[in-house]
Design a protein around this motif. Structure first.
Motif, short mmCIF file in Angstrom:
data_model
loop_
_atom_site.label_atom_id
_atom_site.label_comp_id
_atom_site.label_asym_id
_atom_site.label_seq_id
_atom_site.Cartn_x
_atom_site.Cartn_y
_atom_site.Cartn_z
N ARG A 134 -5.45 -6.75 37.39
CA ARG A 134 -4.76 -5.66 36.66
C ARG A 134 -4.00 -4.73 37.61
O ARG A 134 -2.88 -4.35 37.33
N ARG A 135 -4.56 -4.41 38.74
CA ARG A 135 -3.90 -3.47 39.67
C ARG A 135 -2.62 -4.05 40.28
O ARG A 135 -1.79 -3.33 40.78
N GLU A 136 -2.47 -5.39 40.24
CA GLU A 136 -1.27 -6.04 40.79
C GLU A 136 -0.24 -6.40 39.71
O GLU A 136 0.84 -6.88 40.04
N GLN A 137 -0.58 -6.19 38.46
CA GLN A 137 0.33 -6.56 37.38
C GLN A 137 1.52 -5.59 37.32
O GLN A 137 1.32 -4.39 37.18
N PRO A 138 2.76 -6.11 37.46
CA PRO A 138 3.93 -5.23 37.43
C PRO A 138 4.23 -4.69 36.03
O PRO A 138 5.00 -3.75 35.89
N VAL A 139 3.63 -5.31 35.00
CA VAL A 139 3.79 -4.84 33.62
C VAL A 139 2.46 -5.06 32.91
O VAL A 139 1.62 -5.83 33.35
N ASP A 140 2.28 -4.37 31.79
CA ASP A 140 1.14 -4.62 30.92
C ASP A 140 1.52 -5.77 30.00
O ASP A 140 2.41 -5.62 29.16
N PRO A 141 0.89 -6.93 30.14
CA PRO A 141 1.30 -8.09 29.34
C PRO A 141 1.10 -7.89 27.84
O PRO A 141 1.72 -8.57 27.04
N ASN A 142 0.26 -6.92 27.47
CA ASN A 142 0.01 -6.67 26.04
C ASN A 142 1.08 -5.82 25.38
O ASN A 142 1.23 -5.86 24.16
N THR A 143 1.83 -5.07 26.17
CA THR A 143 2.83 -4.18 25.58
C THR A 143 4.25 -4.42 26.10
O THR A 143 5.20 -3.80 25.62
N PHE A 144 4.42 -5.34 27.05
CA PHE A 144 5.73 -5.58 27.63
C PHE A 144 6.74 -5.97 26.56
O PHE A 144 6.48 -6.83 25.73
N GLY A 145 7.88 -5.31 26.56
CA GLY A 145 8.96 -5.64 25.63
C GLY A 145 8.88 -4.92 24.31
O GLY A 145 9.79 -5.01 23.49
N GLN A 146 7.80 -4.20 24.07
CA GLN A 146 7.68 -3.45 22.82
C GLN A 146 8.34 -2.08 22.99
O GLN A 146 8.26 -1.47 24.04
N ALA A 147 8.97 -1.64 21.93
CA ALA A 147 9.60 -0.32 21.96
C ALA A 147 8.51 0.74 22.03
O ALA A 147 7.49 0.64 21.33
N PRO A 148 8.70 1.75 22.87
CA PRO A 148 7.70 2.83 22.92
C PRO A 148 7.69 3.59 21.60
O PRO A 148 8.72 3.75 20.94
#
Length: 136
Positions: free
Chosen positions: A114-128
């Motif tokens: 998790r500390r090396e993940q450049p994005v959160d795979p669960n929320t990547f691409g979702q509109a804030p």
């Protein structure tokens, strides 16, 4: 879609993915796209035709191979976890981009702490979500 176009769309999508980069660890015949040192896409013409090889969940890979005759098991990769996009397929640019993104997210989620993940795979691409202002 011809193989050159598939490779072009796939490579262009990687430029939009945080931490993605191109490497050539297997020589000039293989373009290897990685995130934090982990492979998520390969491109080659070693068979005489341009190929794109991507990671996929086993069930998704099976469904894609059934739906698209030009999607086959991963060339020189684990046939259960990788797929190959072959020239001539009836897939469009959006499908190619979606498959590249999904491959990237699978590698981020499954192969990086998790500390090396450049994005959160669960929320990547979702509109804030916009915060509620309380105004009516």
């Amino acid at each position: 879609m011809d193989g050159e176009t598939i490779q072009k769309h796939a490579a262009a999508r990687t430029e939009e993915l945080p931490g993605a980069y191109l490497d050539h660890p297997f020589g000039p015949d293989w373009e290897v796209f990685k995130v934090r040192g982990k492979v998520f896409m390969l491109q080659t013409r070693i068979t005489g035709e341009p190929l794109v090889v991507l990671k996929a969940r086993p069930a998704d890979g099976a469904a894609l191979r059934e739906a698209y005759p030009d999607i086959t098991p991963g060339y020189h990769m684990n046939k259960r976890h990788w797929i190959t996009l072959n020239p001539g397929g009836k897939f469009d640019k959006q499908l190619v981009e979606d498959l590249v993104t999904e491959s990237y997210l699978l590698v981020v989620e499954q192969n990086l702490p998790r500390r090396e993940q450049p994005v959160d795979p669960n929320t990547f691409g979702q509109a804030p979500h916009e915060p509620e202002t309380g105004r009516t």
